[in-house]
Design a protein around this motif. Sequence first.
Motif, PDB file in Angstrom:
ATOM      1  N   PRO A  40       0.819  -1.219   0.000  1.00  0.00           N
ATOM      2  CA  PRO A  40       0.000   0.000   0.000  1.00  0.00           C
ATOM      3  C   PRO A  40       0.857   1.274   0.000  1.00  0.00           C
ATOM      4  O   PRO A  40       1.969   1.264   0.531  1.00  0.00           O
ATOM      5  N   HIS A  68       6.643   4.245  -9.599  1.00  0.00           N
ATOM      6  CA  HIS A  68       7.919   4.823  -9.160  1.00  0.00           C
ATOM      7  C   HIS A  68       8.936   3.720  -8.857  1.00  0.00           C
ATOM      8  O   HIS A  68      10.096   3.801  -9.274  1.00  0.00           O
ATOM      9  N   LYS A 120      12.265   3.360 -11.052  1.00  0.00           N
ATOM     10  CA  LYS A 120      13.533   3.687 -10.385  1.00  0.00           C
ATOM     11  C   LYS A 120      14.382   2.437 -10.140  1.00  0.00           C
ATOM     12  O   LYS A 120      15.585   2.451 -10.374  1.00  0.00           O
ATOM     13  N   HIS A 121      13.740   1.380  -9.655  1.00  0.00           N
ATOM     14  CA  HIS A 121      14.492   0.175  -9.238  1.00  0.00           C
ATOM     15  C   HIS A 121      14.300  -1.009 -10.182  1.00  0.00           C
ATOM     16  O   HIS A 121      15.266  -1.663 -10.564  1.00  0.00           O
TER      17      HIS A 121
HETATM   18  P1  5GP Z   1      12.158   5.398  -3.110  1.00  0.00           P
HETATM   19  O1  5GP Z   1      12.499   6.425  -4.130  1.00  0.00           O
HETATM   20  O2  5GP Z   1      12.807   5.671  -1.862  1.00  0.00           O
HETATM   21  O3  5GP Z   1      12.186   3.985  -3.586  1.00  0.00           O
HETATM   22  O4  5GP Z   1      10.585   5.575  -2.782  1.00  0.00           O
HETATM   23  C1  5GP Z   1      10.094   6.695  -2.158  1.00  0.00           C
HETATM   24  C2  5GP Z   1       9.141   7.406  -3.099  1.00  0.00           C
HETATM   25  O5  5GP Z   1       7.898   6.712  -3.170  1.00  0.00           O
HETATM   26  C3  5GP Z   1       8.847   8.817  -2.611  1.00  0.00           C
HETATM   27  O6  5GP Z   1       8.742   9.622  -3.745  1.00  0.00           O
HETATM   28  C4  5GP Z   1       7.511   8.685  -1.941  1.00  0.00           C
HETATM   29  O7  5GP Z   1       6.753   9.856  -1.999  1.00  0.00           O
HETATM   30  C5  5GP Z   1       6.864   7.579  -2.735  1.00  0.00           C
HETATM   31  N1  5GP Z   1       5.947   6.814  -1.918  1.00  0.00           N
HETATM   32  C6  5GP Z   1       4.641   6.617  -2.186  1.00  0.00           C
HETATM   33  N2  5GP Z   1       4.067   5.878  -1.229  1.00  0.00           N
HETATM   34  C7  5GP Z   1       5.028   5.603  -0.321  1.00  0.00           C
HETATM   35  C8  5GP Z   1       5.037   4.876   0.902  1.00  0.00           C
HETATM   36  O8  5GP Z   1       4.033   4.317   1.361  1.00  0.00           O
HETATM   37  N3  5GP Z   1       6.222   4.801   1.552  1.00  0.00           N
HETATM   38  C9  5GP Z   1       7.359   5.391   1.080  1.00  0.00           C
HETATM   39  N4  5GP Z   1       8.464   5.265   1.788  1.00  0.00           N
HETATM   40  N5  5GP Z   1       7.385   6.096  -0.056  1.00  0.00           N
HETATM   41  C10 5GP Z   1       6.228   6.202  -0.759  1.00  0.00           C
END
Ligand code: 5GP
Length: 218
Positions: free
Chosen positions: A81, A96, A100-101
Amino acid sequence: ALCVSQDFDFFYFVQQWPGSYCDTKKSCCYPTTGKPAADFGIHGLWPNYNDGSYPSNCDPDSPFDPSTILNLTSELQSNWPTLACPSGNGTKFWSHEWEKHGTCSESVLDQQGYFEAALSLKKQVDLLTILQNAGIKADGGFYSLDSIRNAIKEAIGYTPGIECNLDQSGNSQLYQIYICVDTTGTNLIECPILPNGRCSSSSVEFPYFGDTTTTTTT
Ligand code: 5GP
Ligand code: 5GP
Ligand code: 5GP
Protein backbone atom coordinates in the motif's frame (compact mmCIF):
# COMPACT_ATOMS: atom_id res chain seq x y z
CA ALA A 1 27.50 -13.92 -28.27
CA LEU A 2 27.93 -12.53 -24.81
CA CYS A 3 25.64 -13.71 -22.08
CA VAL A 4 23.07 -11.23 -20.89
CA SER A 5 24.66 -9.76 -17.81
CA GLN A 6 22.81 -8.48 -14.83
CA ASP A 7 24.46 -5.33 -13.70
CA PHE A 8 23.80 -5.51 -9.99
CA ASP A 9 25.00 -7.75 -7.19
CA PHE A 10 21.96 -8.42 -5.00
CA PHE A 11 18.55 -7.04 -4.03
CA TYR A 12 17.41 -5.31 -0.89
CA PHE A 13 13.84 -6.36 -0.18
CA VAL A 14 12.54 -3.45 1.89
CA GLN A 15 9.42 -3.49 4.05
CA GLN A 16 8.04 -0.49 5.93
CA TRP A 17 6.08 -0.24 9.16
CA PRO A 18 3.07 1.99 8.32
CA GLY A 19 2.83 3.28 11.89
CA SER A 20 6.31 4.74 11.57
CA TYR A 21 5.74 6.28 8.16
CA CYS A 22 2.58 7.96 9.46
CA ASP A 23 3.91 8.94 12.85
CA THR A 24 6.42 11.52 11.59
CA LYS A 25 6.13 15.29 11.32
CA LYS A 26 5.11 14.82 7.68
CA SER A 27 2.28 12.45 8.56
CA CYS A 28 0.73 10.31 5.82
CA CYS A 29 -2.38 9.67 3.77
CA TYR A 30 -4.23 6.35 3.62
CA PRO A 31 -4.78 4.85 0.19
CA THR A 32 -8.03 5.55 -1.62
CA THR A 33 -8.71 1.82 -1.26
CA GLY A 34 -8.79 2.06 2.54
CA LYS A 35 -6.59 2.00 5.62
CA PRO A 36 -3.90 -0.66 5.26
CA ALA A 37 -3.80 -3.60 7.65
CA ALA A 38 -1.60 -3.30 10.72
CA ASP A 39 1.21 -5.16 9.00
CA PHE A 40 4.52 -4.39 7.36
CA GLY A 41 4.06 -3.29 3.76
CA ILE A 42 6.40 -3.65 0.84
CA HIS A 43 8.42 -0.55 -0.02
CA GLY A 44 10.43 -2.08 -2.81
CA LEU A 45 12.81 -4.62 -4.26
CA TRP A 46 16.00 -2.69 -4.92
CA PRO A 47 18.94 -3.84 -7.05
CA ASN A 48 22.17 -2.93 -5.27
CA TYR A 49 25.94 -3.19 -5.57
CA ASN A 50 28.15 -4.87 -2.99
CA ASP A 51 29.83 -1.55 -2.18
CA GLY A 52 26.50 -0.03 -1.08
CA SER A 53 25.91 2.06 -4.16
CA TYR A 54 23.04 1.28 -6.47
CA PRO A 55 21.80 1.81 -10.01
CA SER A 56 18.53 3.65 -10.62
CA ASN A 57 16.21 4.55 -13.50
CA CYS A 58 17.96 2.13 -15.81
CA ASP A 59 15.58 1.97 -18.75
CA PRO A 60 13.53 4.95 -19.89
CA ASP A 61 12.15 2.71 -22.65
CA SER A 62 10.38 0.50 -20.12
CA PRO A 63 7.73 2.67 -18.48
CA PHE A 64 5.42 1.15 -15.92
CA ASP A 65 2.57 -0.64 -17.67
CA PRO A 66 -0.34 -1.35 -15.30
CA SER A 67 -1.75 -3.93 -17.71
CA THR A 68 1.12 -6.29 -16.82
CA ILE A 69 -0.03 -6.51 -13.21
CA LEU A 70 -3.81 -6.39 -13.48
CA ASN A 71 -4.14 -9.86 -11.97
CA LEU A 72 -1.98 -8.74 -9.02
CA THR A 73 -3.86 -5.54 -8.20
CA SER A 74 -5.71 -6.65 -5.08
CA GLU A 75 -2.66 -8.45 -3.70
CA LEU A 76 -0.59 -5.32 -4.29
CA GLN A 77 -3.21 -3.12 -2.63
CA SER A 78 -3.06 -5.31 0.49
CA ASN A 79 0.68 -5.93 0.61
CA TRP A 80 2.23 -2.89 -1.09
CA PRO A 81 0.00 0.00 0.00
CA THR A 82 1.01 3.62 -0.56
CA LEU A 83 0.97 6.00 2.39
CA ALA A 84 2.25 9.12 0.68
CA CYS A 85 0.08 12.19 0.32
CA PRO A 86 -2.14 12.91 -1.45
CA SER A 87 -4.00 9.59 -1.20
CA GLY A 88 -3.62 7.31 -4.19
CA ASN A 89 -4.60 3.82 -5.25
CA GLY A 90 -0.99 2.62 -5.29
CA THR A 91 -0.30 2.90 -9.00
CA LYS A 92 1.97 5.90 -8.57
CA PHE A 93 4.08 4.18 -5.89
CA TRP A 94 4.37 0.93 -7.88
CA SER A 95 5.20 2.89 -11.01
CA HIS A 96 7.92 4.82 -9.16
CA GLU A 97 9.40 1.61 -7.77
CA TRP A 98 9.37 -0.12 -11.15
CA GLU A 99 10.92 2.78 -13.01
CA LYS A 100 13.53 3.69 -10.39
CA HIS A 101 14.49 0.17 -9.24
CA GLY A 102 12.74 -2.52 -11.28
CA THR A 103 14.20 -1.33 -14.58
CA CYS A 104 17.66 -2.06 -13.16
CA SER A 105 16.91 -5.78 -12.78
CA GLU A 106 15.01 -6.16 -16.04
CA SER A 107 17.51 -8.71 -17.33
CA VAL A 108 16.26 -11.03 -14.58
CA LEU A 109 12.67 -9.99 -13.86
CA ASP A 110 10.19 -8.39 -16.24
CA GLN A 111 7.47 -6.16 -14.78
CA GLN A 112 5.12 -8.94 -13.84
CA GLY A 113 8.02 -11.01 -12.51
CA TYR A 114 9.29 -8.09 -10.46
CA PHE A 115 6.00 -7.54 -8.65
CA GLU A 116 5.42 -11.28 -8.24
CA ALA A 117 8.90 -11.69 -6.76
CA ALA A 118 8.24 -8.98 -4.18
CA LEU A 119 4.85 -10.43 -3.22
CA SER A 120 6.36 -13.86 -2.89
CA LEU A 121 9.17 -12.55 -0.66
CA LYS A 122 6.59 -10.87 1.55
CA LYS A 123 4.94 -14.27 2.07
CA GLN A 124 8.32 -15.85 2.73
CA VAL A 125 9.26 -13.27 5.37
CA ASP A 126 6.34 -12.51 7.68
CA LEU A 127 8.03 -9.87 9.79
CA LEU A 128 5.11 -9.01 12.03
CA THR A 129 4.63 -12.63 13.07
CA ILE A 130 8.37 -13.11 13.52
CA LEU A 131 8.56 -10.09 15.83
CA GLN A 132 5.35 -10.96 17.71
CA ASN A 133 6.67 -14.45 18.40
CA ALA A 134 9.69 -12.82 20.01
CA GLY A 135 7.48 -10.62 22.17
CA ILE A 136 8.14 -7.53 20.07
CA LYS A 137 4.79 -5.86 19.45
CA ALA A 138 3.56 -2.73 17.76
CA ASP A 139 2.35 -1.37 21.08
CA GLY A 140 4.18 1.93 21.22
CA GLY A 141 6.85 0.41 23.45
CA PHE A 142 10.61 0.54 23.05
CA TYR A 143 12.61 -2.52 22.02
CA SER A 144 16.33 -3.00 21.71
CA LEU A 145 17.71 -3.02 18.19
CA ASP A 146 19.59 -6.19 19.10
CA SER A 147 16.38 -7.99 20.07
CA ILE A 148 14.71 -6.98 16.81
CA ARG A 149 17.73 -7.97 14.74
CA ASN A 150 18.15 -11.28 16.56
CA ALA A 151 14.48 -12.25 16.29
CA ILE A 152 14.62 -11.83 12.52
CA LYS A 153 17.98 -13.52 12.23
CA GLU A 154 16.74 -16.53 14.21
CA ALA A 155 13.65 -16.80 12.01
CA ILE A 156 15.15 -16.34 8.53
CA GLY A 157 18.78 -17.27 9.08
CA TYR A 158 20.24 -13.95 7.98
CA THR A 159 20.90 -10.61 9.62
CA PRO A 160 18.50 -7.87 8.45
CA GLY A 161 19.21 -4.18 8.05
CA ILE A 162 17.10 -1.99 10.29
CA GLU A 163 16.28 1.62 9.48
CA CYS A 164 14.73 4.15 11.81
CA ASN A 165 13.00 7.45 11.40
CA LEU A 166 11.82 9.95 13.99
CA ASP A 167 8.37 10.31 15.47
CA GLN A 168 6.88 13.72 16.17
CA SER A 169 8.65 13.90 19.51
CA GLY A 170 12.01 13.01 18.00
CA ASN A 171 12.14 9.39 19.18
CA SER A 172 13.93 6.93 16.95
CA GLN A 173 11.42 4.33 15.73
CA LEU A 174 11.42 1.14 13.68
CA TYR A 175 10.72 2.28 10.11
CA GLN A 176 12.06 -0.17 7.54
CA ILE A 177 13.57 -3.65 7.48
CA TYR A 178 15.99 -4.67 4.74
CA ILE A 179 16.42 -8.33 3.79
CA CYS A 180 18.98 -9.33 1.18
CA VAL A 181 18.03 -11.51 -1.77
CA ASP A 182 20.11 -13.06 -4.53
CA THR A 183 19.96 -11.77 -8.11
CA THR A 184 17.16 -14.18 -9.05
CA GLY A 185 14.88 -12.35 -6.62
CA THR A 186 13.96 -15.56 -4.80
CA ASN A 187 16.61 -16.73 -2.33
CA LEU A 188 17.51 -14.91 0.86
CA ILE A 189 21.22 -14.29 1.38
CA GLU A 190 23.49 -12.72 3.97
CA CYS A 191 23.71 -9.01 3.20
CA PRO A 192 26.96 -8.08 1.41
CA ILE A 193 26.58 -4.68 3.07
CA LEU A 194 24.01 -3.39 5.53
CA PRO A 195 22.31 -0.04 4.98
CA ASN A 196 23.02 2.87 7.29
CA GLY A 197 20.00 2.54 9.55
CA ARG A 198 20.00 5.99 11.16
CA CYS A 199 18.81 4.50 14.44
CA SER A 200 20.05 7.01 16.97
CA SER A 201 19.57 4.90 20.08
CA SER A 202 19.97 1.25 21.02
CA SER A 203 16.26 1.04 21.88
CA VAL A 204 13.67 2.06 19.34
CA GLU A 205 9.95 2.64 19.42
CA PHE A 206 7.57 0.27 17.64
CA PRO A 207 4.48 2.44 17.22
CA TYR A 208 0.88 1.34 16.97
CA PHE A 209 -0.89 1.28 13.66
CA GLY A 210 -4.48 0.91 14.80
CA ASP A 211 -6.38 -2.36 14.68
CA THR A 212 -5.17 -3.90 17.92
CA THR A 213 -7.06 -7.13 17.26
CA THR A 214 -4.67 -7.95 14.43
CA THR A 215 -1.59 -6.91 16.33
CA THR A 216 -2.21 -8.62 19.64
CA THR A 217 -3.77 -11.99 18.83
CA THR A 218 -1.37 -14.86 19.36
P1 5GP B 1 12.16 5.40 -3.11
O1 5GP B 1 12.50 6.43 -4.13
O2 5GP B 1 12.81 5.67 -1.86
O3 5GP B 1 12.19 3.99 -3.59
O4 5GP B 1 10.59 5.58 -2.78
C1 5GP B 1 10.09 6.69 -2.16
C2 5GP B 1 9.14 7.41 -3.10
O5 5GP B 1 7.90 6.71 -3.17
C3 5GP B 1 8.85 8.82 -2.61
O6 5GP B 1 8.74 9.62 -3.75
C4 5GP B 1 7.51 8.69 -1.94
O7 5GP B 1 6.75 9.86 -2.00
C5 5GP B 1 6.86 7.58 -2.74
N1 5GP B 1 5.95 6.81 -1.92
C6 5GP B 1 4.64 6.62 -2.19
N2 5GP B 1 4.07 5.88 -1.23
C7 5GP B 1 5.03 5.60 -0.32
C8 5GP B 1 5.04 4.88 0.90
O8 5GP B 1 4.03 4.32 1.36
N3 5GP B 1 6.22 4.80 1.55
C9 5GP B 1 7.36 5.39 1.08
N4 5GP B 1 8.46 5.27 1.79
N5 5GP B 1 7.39 6.10 -0.06
C10 5GP B 1 6.23 6.20 -0.76
P1 5GP C 1 16.07 7.93 1.72
O1 5GP C 1 16.75 9.17 1.32
O2 5GP C 1 14.66 8.10 2.19
O3 5GP C 1 16.88 7.00 2.56
O4 5GP C 1 15.95 7.08 0.39
C1 5GP C 1 15.29 7.62 -0.70
C2 5GP C 1 15.29 6.59 -1.80
O5 5GP C 1 16.61 6.27 -2.21
C3 5GP C 1 14.67 5.26 -1.42
O6 5GP C 1 13.28 5.28 -1.56
C4 5GP C 1 15.30 4.35 -2.44
O7 5GP C 1 14.65 4.52 -3.67
C5 5GP C 1 16.68 4.91 -2.57
N1 5GP C 1 17.63 4.24 -1.67
C6 5GP C 1 18.05 4.67 -0.45
N2 5GP C 1 18.97 3.85 0.06
C7 5GP C 1 19.14 2.85 -0.85
C8 5GP C 1 19.98 1.70 -0.92
O8 5GP C 1 20.77 1.41 -0.01
N3 5GP C 1 19.87 0.92 -2.02
C9 5GP C 1 19.02 1.21 -3.04
N4 5GP C 1 18.99 0.38 -4.09
N5 5GP C 1 18.24 2.29 -3.03
C10 5GP C 1 18.29 3.10 -1.95
P1 5GP D 1 10.16 10.88 -1.90
O1 5GP D 1 11.41 11.25 -2.62
O2 5GP D 1 10.03 9.41 -1.74
O3 5GP D 1 8.94 11.62 -2.33
O4 5GP D 1 10.29 11.34 -0.40
C1 5GP D 1 11.51 11.63 0.23
C2 5GP D 1 11.46 11.20 1.65
O5 5GP D 1 10.28 11.69 2.31
C3 5GP D 1 11.42 9.69 1.77
O6 5GP D 1 12.30 9.32 2.81
C4 5GP D 1 9.98 9.37 2.11
O7 5GP D 1 9.94 8.24 2.94
C5 5GP D 1 9.50 10.63 2.79
N1 5GP D 1 8.10 10.94 2.46
C6 5GP D 1 7.60 11.23 1.24
N2 5GP D 1 6.29 11.48 1.31
C7 5GP D 1 5.95 11.34 2.62
C8 5GP D 1 4.73 11.46 3.34
O8 5GP D 1 3.65 11.75 2.82
N3 5GP D 1 4.78 11.23 4.66
C9 5GP D 1 5.93 10.90 5.28
N4 5GP D 1 5.91 10.67 6.59
N5 5GP D 1 7.11 10.79 4.65
C10 5GP D 1 7.11 11.01 3.34
